[in-house]
Motif scaffolding. Structure first.
Motif, PDB file in Angstrom:
ATOM      1  N   GLY A   1       2.657  10.360  -9.848  1.00 55.46           N
ATOM      2  CA  GLY A   1       3.715  11.148 -10.451  1.00 55.46           C
ATOM      3  C   GLY A   1       4.229  10.476 -11.705  1.00 55.46           C
ATOM      4  N   SER A   2       5.354  10.914 -12.206  1.00 53.48           N
ATOM      5  CA  SER A   2       5.897  10.390 -13.458  1.00 53.48           C
ATOM      6  C   SER A   2       7.060   9.440 -13.189  1.00 53.48           C
ATOM      7  N   LEU A   3       7.385   8.652 -14.191  1.00 53.71           N
ATOM      8  CA  LEU A   3       8.518   7.739 -14.108  1.00 53.71           C
ATOM      9  C   LEU A   3       9.798   8.516 -14.362  1.00 53.71           C
ATOM     10  N   PRO A   4      10.759   8.481 -13.443  1.00 53.57           N
ATOM     11  CA  PRO A   4      11.993   9.251 -13.633  1.00 53.57           C
ATOM     12  C   PRO A   4      12.697   8.893 -14.933  1.00 53.57           C
ATOM     13  N   THR A   5      13.201   9.914 -15.597  1.00 50.04           N
ATOM     14  CA  THR A   5      13.883   9.682 -16.876  1.00 50.04           C
ATOM     15  C   THR A   5      15.183   8.920 -16.709  1.00 50.04           C
TER      16      THR A   5
ATOM     17  N   GLU B   1       0.839  -1.201   0.000  1.00 51.86           N
ATOM     18  CA  GLU B   1       0.000   0.000   0.000  1.00 51.86           C
ATOM     19  C   GLU B   1       0.874   1.251   0.000  1.00 51.86           C
ATOM     20  N   LEU B   2       1.964   1.177  -0.754  1.00 41.98           N
ATOM     21  CA  LEU B   2       2.936   2.264  -0.785  1.00 41.98           C
ATOM     22  C   LEU B   2       2.424   3.425  -1.626  1.00 41.98           C
ATOM     23  N   ILE B   3       2.817   4.626  -1.265  1.00 44.02           N
ATOM     24  CA  ILE B   3       2.357   5.842  -1.943  1.00 44.02           C
ATOM     25  C   ILE B   3       3.549   6.702  -2.314  1.00 44.02           C
ATOM     26  N   GLY B   4       3.237   7.870  -2.887  1.00 47.32           N
ATOM     27  CA  GLY B   4       4.281   8.824  -3.237  1.00 47.32           C
ATOM     28  C   GLY B   4       4.784   8.602  -4.646  1.00 47.32           C
ATOM     29  N   THR B   5       5.882   9.212  -4.958  1.00 46.36           N
ATOM     30  CA  THR B   5       6.472   9.110  -6.288  1.00 46.36           C
ATOM     31  C   THR B   5       7.628   8.129  -6.276  1.00 46.36           C
ATOM     32  N   ILE B   6       8.025   7.715  -7.469  1.00 48.33           N
ATOM     33  CA  ILE B   6       9.176   6.819  -7.603  1.00 48.33           C
ATOM     34  C   ILE B   6      10.437   7.675  -7.541  1.00 48.33           C
ATOM     35  N   PRO B   7      11.302   7.459  -6.562  1.00 47.57           N
ATOM     36  CA  PRO B   7      12.468   8.327  -6.392  1.00 47.57           C
ATOM     37  C   PRO B   7      13.437   8.240  -7.569  1.00 47.57           C
ATOM     38  N   GLU B   8      13.975   9.381  -7.939  1.00 50.07           N
ATOM     39  CA  GLU B   8      14.983   9.422  -8.994  1.00 50.07           C
ATOM     40  C   GLU B   8      16.164   8.514  -8.660  1.00 50.07           C
ATOM     41  N   GLU B   9      16.571   8.519  -7.392  1.00 47.51           N
ATOM     42  CA  GLU B   9      17.771   7.784  -7.005  1.00 47.51           C
ATOM     43  C   GLU B   9      17.597   6.276  -7.154  1.00 47.51           C
TER      44      GLU B   9
END
Length: 923
Positions: free
Chosen positions: A321-325, A295-303
């Motif tokens: 959010g978006s998928l980091p480039t 049940e994780l939330i937030g965005t996918i971290p760039e790192e």
């Protein structure tokens, strides 16, 4: 005088005359240990009193300087009987392994007398009772493996007294209680494996953080609750963290970023919440990260995307959010699964350019923009699942470079343009699902190259032109949906070559006559909404503005129909009354024929004909459940009919009628036998299947027809059956376990292609944990039953995989699973023993051509992997399919390996990644 010395003097005086040429230790092994065990495979035949020393006996090793026995390894010897504590009288014994036998006693406390043991491996046996708490008194023990037994009770708290133990493996037992905090005292421990036990709901002991030498922490399926303790951050040497299939809550602690040596983190199937911790870039060695089904939330971290990951699975959470480039920076990424989240934006245009991307599943999100053109830059892509997003633009022609592309699902997007002509070169294509888009143009010329295509769905687009004749050459196609388009012209007669489970050509602009195969009411719903399409159905092809003669015609027709109905009703009433006086087969058959049938496909025949053909002359098989009939119908169609016995006017379901109907009635796959329809009342139960002219694989192999099966046919049969089982395990929602995989349930059509059949004991598993589902009784056939299923009654996909491995061994050896020549062995044991003693060539059937020997050897090794005694070592069916395909292509799929770690796909995380796949529940 020490006790040990005294015992040896006594032993010497007792056995002097019996073992005059054999030393003291040899006499002990021969007269005591061997005689306490049953040895059906004669694995201990080299143990005799003619030798001076046991050092050359099977399973025995001696110290080269002292010539004393220091190792007894009787693994895979098929030995039966109790554990012999007399082994502890060997004063120099340091390694003792009885793995994968049938040791069936409890474990005596006397085992602690093995004071010099460094390795004790009793895994994969039938040992019962509690684990002795005196084991910790063995001062030099480094490795203790008791996995795959029937141990119960709690893990002894005394285990915390081990001082030199490096590996503790208790996986797959019946242990309860909680994980003792004392385990945190084993300071030298490198591997702690406790997975698949029925512990009481409890938290991960924070004291495990004291195990600073730990490299593997394997606690999947341990009924753990609460949060992941911060203390695990002290495990700086940890390489593999497996906590999947538990009930963990709370967030993923920030402290985990201190695991600088970590290679794999598996946290899927829990209830973890919150955002991903910051600092993930510190995990520079991380290769596989699976946090699916939380049940994780937030965005996918760039790192996170900056790491050199091989596999990233974030599916079935609430990420947005978006998928980091910078996901494109990972040059090792072969698997990216993000389905069923709330991710938006576009896929990075460079995705796949610098990595060997094989599997991409981002379905059920909010992605938009174009499909990246570099996805096939390395030509490795096999699965492209982009369904239920808002992708637009055209399908990149560059995807035609994906010669390995197997499954494409782009449904429910805004994709426009045409199907690229380059796609006709995708010869491995199995599934092409493009429905609900804005695609237009013709079906490209050259699709006859899609020889492996089983599903083609172009529904609800703007395709036009004629349906190409080449579609009739796709002989394994079983799902065809072209509805909701602008296709025109006639339906090509070549489509009659297809054996479809699903057909829909509705709402197009088709015209002309229906091909004869489809010109009956069973297909009427497949063609509605085509005003120019004519058949024998007035409501399908309405006539407007008819003449008076036509009106009279319809009046007369109505009169005749009414009279006919009255006549039929009268006949039915007469038959009913006559049946009350004297039932016979014909009257029962007529009654059944007039009753409703449950249909699962568009029937190309009339069910009313079937009952007339159920006579003794048409029986092609019989057994405890009833008879099977071959029925040739008036239009030339042939079906197989299974008729179940009645019992006192009632038919119980012990023969699997309900399971068969519920399973086969839903699934549709080219390698699963087709159930046309069924009939079910108190008086009779019938199942009507497609007819398989070559019978079962068992009939062909063992019924004197083995000569019909050269090696290429056998290989194709193995691959077909694997594809069918892989579909059941991985593509059905929920998964289906067959539970009776055997050569007699693999049916062979006229082209020697295989289908999995007989689902009478199949189990549809809505929620299956890592230990599988507990059953009340054993289902299956002796010789095919996985060893753990026979004594634990646990059902999971690993049981089917074992049975399939036995089928592979049948195909290679030509022998039955319980050949009388094996004695008390089964086929698996015979193959393993023969290979060990004589070599692999002695198990390959003599009739198979020598030019295929290398390929046969590779297939045999796959079969042996599938029949591994420890379920954890059996590859999932998806991998089995790739391994088999790799043999044909003379290549092996990339496998993730690592020292000292459990196989990565145990508990099959893939099984949860089902969104967007073809599911029986969708039909």
């Amino acid at each position: 005088m020490s006790q040990t010395r005294f015992l040896f003097l006594v032993f010497c005086s007792t056995y002097f005359h019996l073992t005059h040429s054999l030393n003291l230790e040899g006499g002990l092994l021969l007269q005591q240990v061997k005689h306490s065990l049953t040895d059906p495979s004669q694995s201990l035949s080299s143990w005799n009193d003619q030798d001076d020393t046991p050092c050359n006996w099977a399973g025995i090793k001696c110290d080269p300087s002292t010539r004393r026995v220091n190792s007894v390894d009787l693994s895979n010897f098929q030995l039966e009987g109790p554990f012999s504590t007399l082994l502890c009288r060997l004063p120099s014994l340091s390694n003792l392994s009885l793995s994968n036998n049938f040791i069936n006693s409890s474990l005596s406390v006397d085992i602690s007398r093995c004071r010099n043991l460094k390795l004790l491996n009793l895994s994969q046996n039938l040992i019962v009772g509690r684990i002795p708490d005196t084991l910790s008194r063995i001062p030099n023990l480094r490795i203790l493996d008791l996995s795959g037994n029937n141990f119960s009770g709690e893990i002894p708290a005394s285990f915390g007294e081990f001082r030199r133990l490096k590996t503790l493996n208790l996986v797959n037992n019946f242990l309860n209680g909680s994980i003792p905090i004392s385990l945190g005292n084993i300071s030298r421990l490198k591997e702690l494996r406790l997975a698949c036990n029925s512990f009481s709901p409890s938290q991960i002991p924070s004291q495990l953080g004291n195990l600073t030498s730990l490299e593997v922490l394997y606690l999947s399926g341990c009924n753990l609750k609460g949060s992941i303790p911060d203390s695990l951050s002290r495990l700086t040497r940890l390489q593999n963290l497996e906590l999947s299939y538990n009930k963990l809550t709370g967030s993923i602690p920030n402290s985990l970023i201190e695991l600088k040596s970590i290679l794999q983190i598996q946290l899927y199937q829990n209830s973890l919440s919150g955002e991903l911790p910051s600092g993930l870039s510190n995990l520079t060695k991380l290769l596989r990260f699976d946090i699916s089904k939380n049940e994780l939330i937030g965005t996918i971290p760039e790192e996170l995307c900056g790491l050199q990951l091989e596999s990233l699975k974030l599916s079935e959470n609430r990420f947005e959010g978006s998928l980091p480039t910078n996901i494109t920076r990972s040059t090792n990424l072969y698997e990216l699964k993000l389905f069923n989240n709330k991710i938006t934006g576009s896929l990075p245009s460079e995705l796949g350019k610098n990595s060997p991307l094989q599997i991409l599943d981002v379905s059920y999100n909010g992605f938009s923009g174009d499909i990246p053109s570099h996805l096939c830059e390395n030509g490795a892509l096999t699965d492209l699942i982009l369904s239920y997003n808002s992708f637009s633009g055209e399908i990149p022609e560059s995807l035609g470079k994906c010669q390995s592309l197997y499954r494409v699902r782009l449904t429910h997007n805004n994709i426009s343009g045409t199907i690229p002509w380059t796609w006709v070169k995708l010869v491995e294509l199995d599934t092409l699902d493009l429905n609900d888009n804005e695609l237009s143009g013709d079906i490209p010329v050259g699709i006859q190259g899609w020889k492996k295509l089983t599903e083609l769905n172009l529904a609800n687009n703007r395709f036009s032109g004629e349906i190409p004749d080449e579609i009739g050459s796709l002989l394994v196609l079983n799902y065809l949906d072209l509805s909701g388009n602008n296709f025109s012209g006639e339906i090509p007669p070549e489509m009659q070559n297809l054996k479809l489970n699903f057909l829909n050509l509705s709402n197009n602009r088709l015209s002309g006559d229906l091909p004869p195969l489809y010109a009956n009411r069973n297909y009427r719903n497949c063609f509605v909404g085509n005003p120019g399409l004519c058949g024998n159905f007035p409501d399908l092809c309405p006539r407007v503005g008819g003449s008076k003669k036509q009106g009279n015609f319809w009046i007369l027709l109505a009169i005749f129909v009414t009279a006919g109905i009255g006549l039929i009703v009268g006949i039915v009433l007469f038959c009913w009354k006559y049946r009350a006086v004297k039932k016979n087969k014909k009257e029962i058959a007529r009654e059944i024929a007039m009753s409703p049938w449950k249909e699962f496909h568009n029937l190309p025949f009339n069910v009313l004909e079937i009952m007339d053909c159920l006579d003794e002359n048409n029986v092609i098989g019989s057994g405890g459940s009833g008879e099977v009939y071959k029925v040739v119908l008036s239009k030339g169609e042939t079906v197989a009919v299974k008729k179940l016995y009645r019992g006192g006017g009632e038919i119980s379901d012990k023969y699997g009628f309900k399971a068969e109907v519920e399973t086969l009635g839903k699934i549709r796959h080219k390698n699963i036998v087709r159930l046309w329809c069924c009939y079910d009342t108190v008086d009779c139960k019938l199942l009507v299947y497609e007819y398989m002219p070559n019978g079962s694989l068992g009939d062909l192999l063992h019924g004197g027809k083995g000569g019909l099966l050269d090696w290429p046919k056998r290989y194709q049969i193995a691959l077909d059956a694997a594809l069918g089982l892989s579909y059941l395990h991985h593509d059905c929602v929920p998964p289906i376990f067959h539970r009776d995989v055997k050569s007699n349930n693999i049916l062979i059509d006229g082209e020697f292609r295989a289908r999995v059949g007989d689902f009478g004991v199949a189990k549809v598993v809505a929620v299956a944990g890592p230990g599988g589902v507990s059953m009340s009784a054993i289902a299956g056939t002796p010789g095919y039953i996985a060893p753990e299923y026979a004594y634990t009654l646990r059902v999971n996909e690993k049981s089917d995989i074992y049975s399939f491995g036995v089928v592979i061994l049948e195909l290679v050896t030509g022998r039955r699973p319980n050949d009388p020549d094996f004695g008390e062995k089964d086929l698996v044991k015979w193959v393993s023993t023969t290979i060990d003693q004589k070599g692999i060539d002695h198990v390959i059937e003599d009739t198979l051509e020598s030019k295929y020997k290398e390929e046969i050897r590779k297939i045999l090794k796959i079969g042996l992997r599938c029949t591994a005694a420890l379920p954890i070592n059996r590859p999932p069916m998806e991998e089995v399919v790739k391994l088999l395909q790799g043999v044909s292509a003379d290549k092996s799929p990339t496998e993730f390996t690592g020292m000292g770690r459990a196989p990565l796909n145990y508990y099959q995380g893939e099984a949860s990644d089902q969104a967007g796949k073809f599911s029986p529940d969708y039909q």
